[in-house]
Write a protein that holds these residues in place. Structure first.
Motif, mmCIF file in Angstrom:
data_model
loop_
_atom_site.group_PDB
_atom_site.id
_atom_site.type_symbol
_atom_site.label_atom_id
_atom_site.label_comp_id
_atom_site.label_asym_id
_atom_site.label_seq_id
_atom_site.Cartn_x
_atom_site.Cartn_y
_atom_site.Cartn_z
ATOM 1 N N TYR A 83 0.861 4.127 -2.763
ATOM 2 C CA TYR A 83 0.589 5.523 -2.428
ATOM 3 C C TYR A 83 1.723 6.435 -2.882
ATOM 4 N N ASP A 103 -7.642 6.242 -4.735
ATOM 5 C CA ASP A 103 -7.486 4.944 -4.063
ATOM 6 C C ASP A 103 -6.662 5.048 -2.785
ATOM 7 N N HIS A 127 -6.757 5.132 1.226
ATOM 8 C CA HIS A 127 -7.701 4.628 2.220
ATOM 9 C C HIS A 127 -7.235 4.958 3.635
ATOM 10 N N GLY A 128 -8.212 4.962 4.547
ATOM 11 C CA GLY A 128 -7.877 5.192 5.960
ATOM 12 C C GLY A 128 -7.285 6.575 6.186
ATOM 13 N N ALA A 141 -6.090 8.924 3.335
ATOM 14 C CA ALA A 141 -6.991 9.765 2.548
ATOM 15 C C ALA A 141 -6.658 11.242 2.706
ATOM 16 N N SER A 157 0.834 -1.214 0.000
ATOM 17 C CA SER A 157 0.000 0.000 0.000
ATOM 18 C C SER A 157 0.859 1.251 0.000
#
Length: 642
Positions: free
Chosen positions: A358, A381, A383-384, A387, A354
């Motif tokens: 990112y 895309d 997340h958590g 963002a 991830s």
């Protein structure tokens, strides 16, 4: 880098430490239980042994007293008609049958009537005689030492019916009592003794204690022992642990005690506790050895198990350290252990994947921004908590789009203002060239007037025409200079506008630099552009400052020129009005011509200054226009959202 302890070593250390502690506790508990069990067992046996031994002693004493009772009931000792000689013969016969030290008969006062010569003449001073008088029954005296022999006296009343006529007393050797104590084998060094109510030792394997009449209280003095010995001398039955021995060599003893039935004596047994602890010590040693072997076996199991546990953790830790150093390319080793370590390595692999994704999205976004494309859409895309990164990137792109749009509008305005400034500057140059031509004409007229001053009368008509023509020229010059004055005012206003634009541009450059700094490495290119814009804004402000000074100076010069032109026009009016009087004022005309010549020379100097100022204004206007066009072209190259 800080050095950490190996987790495998920690697990091994803590597990082995816990195992050692548990083993020691178990060993201690087992040893303590064994000791308590030994104490309880030995004390129970000591009590039973003391009771049984006391009964055996009582039985032996009973045999002695029964013999004496049988002898005392023989008629020969009771019948008063039997002569003392016969009685003596019977005593001698009994001594041949039974091993007495002495045997004699005593009257009721304790004096010897007949018997062995070695027998004491009186027994009234002994302890057992008053008891025998009081009880009128069989009595056993305490052992005593006399004539080098330990003896034990047994007395029986000689009764004639219910009346006591005397006493038959015999003395046995102490060996008869010692034969009972000797078989009491208590450990290796244990022993037994008989004590009376006062604590005196009256029976012991160590005969010297009997001879010296040792007292049990004096042999082992202490408050606790005194309390315990009082239980013995009060003829109780029991067992306990006691500290016996000298002050320098006291040891704990198991003791048992019981009263001897039919006497005022008590049997006291004692044996060192340590003699029964050897088995416990051996058991404790074997337990320790077995515990050590168990610990070694546990270590052989724990080390591989801890290695299997810590190997995935060590791999995950190593990968996390590499991640902290910025390494996202190395793959995470996954372990299929079906426990928490498998979950940990799988979660770590997903987390690094991830993060890599990112960072790639952020790198792509910033690279696109650096290339001048501000119309990019940030991927959604994230997340958590990540963002917030997308939100920040979106805010950055929106701010850059707004900034570039404002810069585009500002560059257009600056370019238009620069064009107007350049056009005004060129018009000013044209006016100044016209003024130069007019001033040349005026100078030529004045020269002609000076040459023809003597011919004023002949040339009055011509002078009138020339004066009229000069008045028109001066009026034109006044109009031109007024226009120049208005142009200078407009130039000053435009300069102020450009100065405001330069300040806004400088502020915009600072904001762009701040946003570029927040963008980090990816905003470095935009920071360079913002810096160039800031430098251009500073150069424009500096040029405008200089232009303002020049415009101010030109305005002052134009004001002076207007004043001079006004005076000249007034003079031409006066000349027009006084043309008919030229003949009368010919002498003054020469002075006037001279003044006109000086004024024209001054006007020519100021006109040259205005031309120089106008030339510099033209150059600066051209430079400002070029910079504004560059800024406009740069902004037009940036792709922004509409």
């Amino acid at each position: 880098m800080k050095k950490y302890r190996n987790l495998k070593h920690k697990i091994t250390f803590y597990v082995m430490s816990a195992s050692i502690i548990i083993t020691l506790l178990i060993t201690k508990i087992m040893y303590g239980g064994s000791v308590r069990s030994t104490d309880a067992t030995v004390l129970d046996n000591m009590q039973i042994t003391a009771r049984i031994s006391a009964q055996n002693i009582s039985s032996n004493l009973h045999l002695l007293t029964e013999r004496m009772y049988n002898f005392s009931t023989e008629p020969v000792f009771i019948d008063e008609s039997v002569s003392p000689g016969k009685k003596q013969e019977r005593i001698d016969t009994i001594k041949l049958q039974i091993e007495f030290v002495w045997l004699s008969a005593y009257d009721i006062s304790g004096h010897k009537l007949y018997g062995d010569a070695s027998a004491p003449d009186s027994v009234s001073d002994t302890k057992y005689f008053p008891l025998m008088e009081q009880t009128q029954n069989l009595t056993v005296g305490e052992p005593y030492y006399d004539n080098g022999i330990l003896q034990l006296c047994v007395g029986a009343p000689l009764k004639n019916g219910e009346e006591v006529a005397g006493y038959l007393i015999g003395s046995y050797k102490y060996d008869l009592l010692n034969d009972v104590l000797s078989p009491l084998v208590l450990g290796d060094t244990g022993s037994a003794c008989i004590i009376n109510a006062d604590g005196d030792i009256i029976g012991d394997r160590n005969l010297q204690n009997i001879i010296d009449r040792k007292n049990i209280y004096d042999l082992y003095p202490s408050a606790e022992n005194t309390e315990n010995f009082q239980k013995v001398t009060s003829f109780q039955t029991g067992a306990m642990q006691m500290q016996l021995g000298s002050e320098l060599g006291r040891r704990i003893y198991y003791t048992g005690y019981s009263p001897i039935p039919g006497t005022n004596w008590a049997l006291f047994l004692y044996v060192p506790r340590i003699e029964f602890m050897n088995t416990n010590y051996i058991s404790a040693g074997l337990s320790g050895l077995l515990a050590l072997l168990a610990l070694l076996a546990a270590a052989a199991v724990i080390v591989p198990v801890s290695q299997r546990i810590t190997r995935p953790l060590a791999s995950a830790t190593s990968r996390l350290q590499a991640l902290s150093d910025g390494n996202l390319s190395e793959e995470v080793v996954l372990f299929k252990t079906n426990d928490e370590t498998a979950v940990l390595t799988d979660a770590l692999a997903k987390t690094i994947g991830s993060l890599k994704h990112y960072i790639q999205d952020i790198e792509t976004t910033l690279s696109t921004l650096a290339s001048g494309n501000y119309a990019i859409d940030v991927p959604d895309d994230f997340h958590g908590d990540f963002a917030s990164i997308r939100t920040s990137l979106c805010n950055i792109t929106d701010a850059l789009n707004k900034t570039m749009m404002k810069m585009g509008l500002s560059s257009v305005k600056v370019s238009d203002c620069a064009k107007e400034l350049l056009d005004g500057s060129r018009e000013q140059m044209q006016v100044l060239h016209a003024m130069e031509d007019n001033m040349a004409a005026i100078t030529s007229s004045i020269e002609k007037n000076k040459k023809n001053v003597l011919q004023i009368e002949d040339c009055a008509e011509m002078a009138s025409q020339k004066t009229t023509l000069g008045g028109e020229y001066m009026q034109n010059m006044l109009d031109s200079m007024s226009q120049i004055h208005e142009s200078v005012k407009e130039i000053s206003s435009i300069s102020l506008m450009i100065d405001n634009i330069s300040r806004q541009t400088n502020l915009l450059s600072l904001n762009a630099s701040v946003e570029a700094a927040r963008a980090g490495e990816a905003g470095r290119g935009f920071a360079v552009v913002a810096e160039e814009i800031g430098q251009l804004s500073n150069q424009t402000a500096e040029a405008l400052h200089k232009t303002g000074d020049l415009i101010s100076h030109a305005s002052q010069t134009i004001d002076a020129g207007l004043e001079t032109a006004g005076q000249t026009a007034k003079t031409f009016q006066e000349i027009a009005g006084l043309t008919l009087q030229y003949r009368d004022i010919s002498s003054r005309l020469a002075d006037t011509v001279k003044e006109q010549t000086d004024a024209v020379a001054s006007a020519n100097g100021r006109l040259a200054t205005l031309q120089d100022i106008a030339g510099r204004n033209d150059e600066m206007s051209a430079a400002s226009l070029a910079q504004a066009e560059d800024l406009r072209n740069y902004v037009s190259q940036v792709k922004i959202k509409r």
